[in-house]
Design an enzyme around this catalytic site. Sequence first.
Site, PDB file in Angstrom:
ATOM      1  N   TRP A  63     -13.643  43.360 -36.247  1.00 38.49           N
ATOM      2  CA  TRP A  63     -14.442  42.445 -35.440  1.00 38.49           C
ATOM      3  C   TRP A  63     -13.744  41.108 -35.331  1.00 38.49           C
ATOM      4  O   TRP A  63     -12.803  40.828 -36.074  1.00 38.49           O
ATOM      5  CB  TRP A  63     -15.886  42.328 -35.928  1.00 38.49           C
ATOM      6  N   ASN A  64     -14.225  40.296 -34.368  1.00 40.86           N
ATOM      7  CA  ASN A  64     -13.594  39.011 -34.075  1.00 40.86           C
ATOM      8  C   ASN A  64     -14.645  37.923 -33.931  1.00 40.86           C
ATOM      9  O   ASN A  64     -15.788  38.206 -33.564  1.00 40.86           O
ATOM     10  CB  ASN A  64     -12.841  39.078 -32.728  1.00 40.86           C
ATOM     11  N   HIS A  71     -18.296  28.109 -18.976  1.00 40.79           N
ATOM     12  CA  HIS A  71     -17.755  28.359 -17.630  1.00 40.79           C
ATOM     13  C   HIS A  71     -16.304  28.832 -17.748  1.00 40.79           C
ATOM     14  O   HIS A  71     -15.373  28.169 -17.296  1.00 40.79           O
ATOM     15  CB  HIS A  71     -17.889  27.093 -16.774  1.00 40.79           C
ATOM     16  N   HIS A  75     -17.691  34.103 -14.442  1.00 45.30           N
ATOM     17  CA  HIS A  75     -18.878  33.521 -15.071  1.00 45.30           C
ATOM     18  C   HIS A  75     -19.962  33.179 -14.070  1.00 45.30           C
ATOM     19  O   HIS A  75     -19.727  33.111 -12.868  1.00 45.30           O
ATOM     20  CB  HIS A  75     -18.506  32.291 -15.919  1.00 45.30           C
ATOM     21  N   ASP A  77     -22.988  30.552 -12.899  1.00 46.84           N
ATOM     22  CA  ASP A  77     -23.430  29.148 -12.915  1.00 46.84           C
ATOM     23  C   ASP A  77     -24.944  29.110 -12.734  1.00 46.84           C
ATOM     24  O   ASP A  77     -25.460  29.600 -11.723  1.00 46.84           O
ATOM     25  CB  ASP A  77     -22.821  28.368 -11.743  1.00 46.84           C
ATOM     26  N   HIS A  81     -26.739  23.588 -14.499  1.00 46.44           N
ATOM     27  CA  HIS A  81     -25.349  23.123 -14.627  1.00 46.44           C
ATOM     28  C   HIS A  81     -25.143  21.783 -13.923  1.00 46.44           C
ATOM     29  O   HIS A  81     -24.336  20.967 -14.366  1.00 46.44           O
ATOM     30  CB  HIS A  81     -24.434  24.194 -14.035  1.00 46.44           C
ATOM     31  N   HIS A 209     -21.883  23.085  -5.864  1.00 45.42           N
ATOM     32  CA  HIS A 209     -22.633  22.794  -7.076  1.00 45.42           C
ATOM     33  C   HIS A 209     -23.853  21.932  -6.754  1.00 45.42           C
ATOM     34  O   HIS A 209     -24.978  22.282  -7.084  1.00 45.42           O
ATOM     35  CB  HIS A 209     -21.738  22.106  -8.110  1.00 45.42           C
TER      36      HIS A 209
HETATM   37 MN    MN Z   1     -18.995  27.251 -13.441  1.00 47.81          MN
END
Ligand code: MN
Length: 258
Positions: A63-64, A71, A75, A77, A81, A209
């Site tokens: 595992w990690n 972001h 991904h 948004d 945001h 955005h």
């Molecule tokens: Mn973004």
Amino acid sequence: MKTDILMQFAQALAGGAIRVIDLSQALDSDTAIIQLPPEFGRTWPFRLEEISRYDARGPAWYWNNFSCGEHTGTHFDAPVHWVSGKDHAGNATDSIPVEKFIAPACVIDVSREAAEDADFLLTPRRVEAWEAEHGRIDAGSWLLMRTDWSRRRGPQFANMKEDGSHVPGPHPDLVPFLARERDVIGFGSEGVGTDAGQAFRFDPPFPCHSIMHGSNKFGLASLTNLDRLPPKGAILLTTPLKIVNGSGSPCRVLALVG
Ligand code: MN
């Protein structure tokens, strides 16, 4: 009957009549992240740290730990945001109604224009020409901009010059058109963010955005494989991690194609 619809769906998946397309970029330490001027806070790059790998640290398990900004890579948004979206109800990764994570997609292919002009901007006129061919964008659909930008590697992806990044995106006039006249659920791009590389110069700055999130709508960035989608008819699955009050999240974006 309801069960018949879902059984037909399961059979169509099993039989290959519905295919599942992965619209996500692989996530590793080379994944491009948004670069802002030095006076602003920085997002972390993706980093993986091994905890154990069938060794003294854990003889039977691998595992990690990982770290990254919300972001990073392919991904989602969320409206929270942006300052314009901060007061909407259900505006964060944990509070968005989950039904909104399953929605149809319209895909506009501007790969030829983007190959010729790294600053190409998708306009309402171009979208209306697409609608004349494929029909009007249905309310609640994603608008995905296919540029084939995801095929770029290394510095070519952010395409940073002395005067900033040069990546195609939506024209400032397109965003209110999509948000208000078409009532899309959001805008998706192959670039590192949903806005064009030069969008900091636009009025308003970063319209995809400020206006999208101000309209309680979403974004998808760093998408890939948009060339494998039809112009209309795909269904997107876009579930972010359920980060409490998260502004976004890496996302394994999948498309169902009939
Ligand atoms: Mn973004």
